[in-house]
Design a protein around this motif. Structure first.
Motif, PDB file in Angstrom:
ATOM      1  N   ASP A 176       0.857  -1.179   0.000  1.00  0.00           N
ATOM      2  CA  ASP A 176       0.000   0.000   0.000  1.00  0.00           C
ATOM      3  C   ASP A 176       0.893   1.228   0.000  1.00  0.00           C
ATOM      4  O   ASP A 176       1.716   1.406   0.908  1.00  0.00           O
ATOM      5  N   ARG A 177       0.768   2.040  -1.021  1.00  0.00           N
ATOM      6  CA  ARG A 177       1.616   3.223  -1.128  1.00  0.00           C
ATOM      7  C   ARG A 177       1.461   4.156   0.066  1.00  0.00           C
ATOM      8  O   ARG A 177       2.394   4.851   0.448  1.00  0.00           O
ATOM      9  N   ARG A 178       0.272   4.175   0.652  1.00  0.00           N
ATOM     10  CA  ARG A 178       0.049   5.057   1.801  1.00  0.00           C
ATOM     11  C   ARG A 178       0.911   4.637   2.984  1.00  0.00           C
ATOM     12  O   ARG A 178       1.463   5.487   3.707  1.00  0.00           O
ATOM     13  N   VAL A 243       6.510  -2.750   9.564  1.00  0.00           N
ATOM     14  CA  VAL A 243       6.328  -1.506   8.810  1.00  0.00           C
ATOM     15  C   VAL A 243       5.197  -0.692   9.429  1.00  0.00           C
ATOM     16  O   VAL A 243       5.305   0.534   9.601  1.00  0.00           O
ATOM     17  N   ALA A 244       4.095  -1.368   9.781  1.00  0.00           N
ATOM     18  CA  ALA A 244       2.937  -0.676  10.360  1.00  0.00           C
ATOM     19  C   ALA A 244       3.306   0.026  11.660  1.00  0.00           C
ATOM     20  O   ALA A 244       2.766   1.087  11.979  1.00  0.00           O
ATOM     21  N   GLY A 251      -4.851   2.402  10.606  1.00  0.00           N
ATOM     22  CA  GLY A 251      -5.988   1.946   9.803  1.00  0.00           C
ATOM     23  C   GLY A 251      -5.579   1.500   8.414  1.00  0.00           C
ATOM     24  O   GLY A 251      -6.186   0.586   7.845  1.00  0.00           O
ATOM     25  N   ILE A 252      -4.569   2.128   7.836  1.00  0.00           N
ATOM     26  CA  ILE A 252      -4.088   1.753   6.503  1.00  0.00           C
ATOM     27  C   ILE A 252      -3.567   0.320   6.535  1.00  0.00           C
ATOM     28  O   ILE A 252      -3.871  -0.491   5.653  1.00  0.00           O
ATOM     29  N   ALA A 253      -2.788   0.005   7.556  1.00  0.00           N
ATOM     30  CA  ALA A 253      -2.243  -1.346   7.684  1.00  0.00           C
ATOM     31  C   ALA A 253      -3.358  -2.365   7.898  1.00  0.00           C
ATOM     32  O   ALA A 253      -3.287  -3.492   7.394  1.00  0.00           O
ATOM     33  N   VAL A 273      -0.145 -15.409  -1.586  1.00  0.00           N
ATOM     34  CA  VAL A 273      -0.404 -13.977  -1.405  1.00  0.00           C
ATOM     35  C   VAL A 273       0.634 -13.468  -0.408  1.00  0.00           C
ATOM     36  O   VAL A 273       0.754 -14.012   0.692  1.00  0.00           O
ATOM     37  N   SER A 274       1.406 -12.449  -0.802  1.00  0.00           N
ATOM     38  CA  SER A 274       2.555 -12.049   0.016  1.00  0.00           C
ATOM     39  C   SER A 274       2.653 -10.529   0.124  1.00  0.00           C
ATOM     40  O   SER A 274       2.379  -9.801  -0.839  1.00  0.00           O
ATOM     41  N   TYR A 275       3.072 -10.069   1.284  1.00  0.00           N
ATOM     42  CA  TYR A 275       3.353  -8.648   1.481  1.00  0.00           C
ATOM     43  C   TYR A 275       4.738  -8.334   0.912  1.00  0.00           C
ATOM     44  O   TYR A 275       5.709  -9.033   1.197  1.00  0.00           O
ATOM     45  N   CYS A 276       4.816  -7.281   0.104  1.00  0.00           N
ATOM     46  CA  CYS A 276       6.099  -6.888  -0.508  1.00  0.00           C
ATOM     47  C   CYS A 276       6.348  -5.417  -0.183  1.00  0.00           C
ATOM     48  O   CYS A 276       5.790  -4.528  -0.835  1.00  0.00           O
ATOM     49  N   PRO A 277       7.168  -5.123   0.838  1.00  0.00           N
ATOM     50  CA  PRO A 277       7.300  -3.749   1.341  1.00  0.00           C
ATOM     51  C   PRO A 277       7.879  -2.756   0.347  1.00  0.00           C
ATOM     52  O   PRO A 277       7.653  -1.548   0.480  1.00  0.00           O
TER      53      PRO A 277
END
Length: 411
Positions: A176-178, A243-244, A251-253, A273-277
């Motif tokens: 998420d860019r935010r 990161v969060a 809320g974004i996280a 499905v993977s988180y990619c920072p």
């Protein structure tokens, strides 16, 4: 005259075109079964629209079209420049045309609008494997839904399309860019420099933490901000929770966690499905979540997309939530062709060879009777049958039908 296609473009032979048609048909079948409807837009867009589209580096790759007639004469006579000589360009993706289309036709469309686009786009870049100047994209978008369920639905439908054409073991990477921008600001990067920082951060997989550090120093960002980022990406804890924890807006996280967890449940183990920072994506119009499809058979992404809530507002003057996902059609076709992909359950190709002794009406009648079992092509016999058989076999024909003494035989 030159017989070869222009550099970065290609002619497609029948055998490859059959596979391309099948793959695109399966993708469309999946999209339509999920309630999406197809539209078409022109390949040309007004230069002003292109220039204001926040397309990132793609804006440097636009094929521009010269003005015509008196407009061109006038531009040439008064200090000509690239901007004054051209008033339109070939579309570089399908998101800008869709946004303009929606703004022009919103009163006639169901809301939210679930839309398919499968069409050619153009980028004036250096041709290389999996990267052409003219290529096909297969997009689905949801316009008018601000909830995270829109992201989940697009991921689910796109993944099912990939599965339906035979792909396995792929991964949907999400960010998420935010979150990223929020984290970078807390580290000391100024808000008006974040796009440049993100471009460098996006290269982490290719150049590593030391490469990111060197490039950020070359761009003369604050030492303390660079140090904080490099220290973080050099650690083993690049999880979403880590990161969060550096973000001021939890809320974004939470939104991203919801999309990842729901998408993973929907996958039922068929893909990851993977988180990619460090996933950013190059287009500047993305405003929230972004995603890509990583495939072990290809070094780059074979699909991608994200949320772009501000694009349609450029035309309407009011915000319309929007999110899209695109399959890189050329790249997946290249992978499948390299693997000698065969269309499942395709009918065998049969050549019905005939000579002057057989009335053509009988030939047509015979071809119809054969088509229940074969894909039949009617071909006149050559004087030398040996080379003709060899040529047809090379084109994928496995059955040959002929009339002998008035009777049709198939071998």
């Amino acid at each position: 005259m030159k017989v070869n296609a222009l550099k970065g473009m290609k002619d497609i032979l029948p055998q490859e075109q059959r596979i391309r048609d099948y793959i695109q048909g399966k993708i469309l079948e999946t999209y339509r079964a999920s309630g999406f409807e197809r539209i078409s837009t022109p390949i040309l867009e007004d230069s002003e629209n292109i220039d204001k589209s926040d397309g990132g580096d793609n804006l440097n790759l636009v094929f521009k079209v010269l003005k015509r007639g008196e407009k061109l004469d006038s531009a040439l006579s008064s200090n000509p420049s690239e901007k004054t000589l051209s008033d339109m360009g070939l579309r570089y993706d399908l998101t800008l045309p869709l946004s303009r289309f929606f703004a022009a036709n919103k009163e006639k469309l169901q809301f939210p609008f679930k839309v398919i686009q499968t069409d050619r786009v153009y980028r004036a870049e250096r041709p290389q494997k999996g990267r052409l100047r003219e290529f096909v994209q297969c997009d689905i978008d949801i316009l008018g839904d601000s909830s995270c369920n829109a992201e989940v639905e697009l991921i689910d439908v796109t993944a099912r399309a990939m599965l339906n054409i035979g792909f396995k073991n792929f991964t949907i990477n999400i960010n998420d860019r935010r979150i990223l921008r929020n984290m970078l600001e807390t580290m000391g990067f100024a808000s008006n420099t974040l796009d440049s920082v993100c471009i460098t951060f996006d290269k982490l997989d290719k150049i590593g933490p030391s490469g990111v550090e060197a490039e950020l120093k070359e761009k003369q960002f604050p030492e303390n901000a660079i140090s904080a980022l490099v220290s973080f990406i050099s650690s083993d804890d690049l999880t979403l929770d880590a990161v969060a924890a550096r973000c001021s807006d939890s809320g974004i996280a939470d939104d991203l966690k919801y999309v990842m967890e729901t998408s993973l449940l929907a996958s039922e183990g068929r893909y990851s499905v993977s988180y990619c920072p460090n996933l950013v994506r190059g287009q500047g119009y993305y405003t929230g979540m972004v995603f890509e499809i990583a495939c072990p058979d290809f070094s780059g992404a074979v699909g991608g997309g994200g949320r772009y809530d501000n694009m349609i507002g450029k035309f309407l003057g009011q915000s319309v939530p929007a999110v899209g996902f695109s399959i890189g059609f050329e790249r997946i076709c290249a992978i499948l062709l390299e693997q000698n992909y065969q269309i499942p359950d395709a009918k065998e190709k049969c050549a019905l060879l005939y000579g002057e002794e057989t009335p053509f009406t009988e030939v047509l009648k015979a071809s119809q009777s054969l088509r229940s079992d074969y894909s039949v092509s009617i071909i006149r016999k050559a004087k030398k049958m040996g080379p003709q058989f060899a040529m047809l076999e090379g084109q994928g024909y496995t059955k040959f039908a002929q009339f002998k003494e008035g009777q049709l035989t198939v071998k």
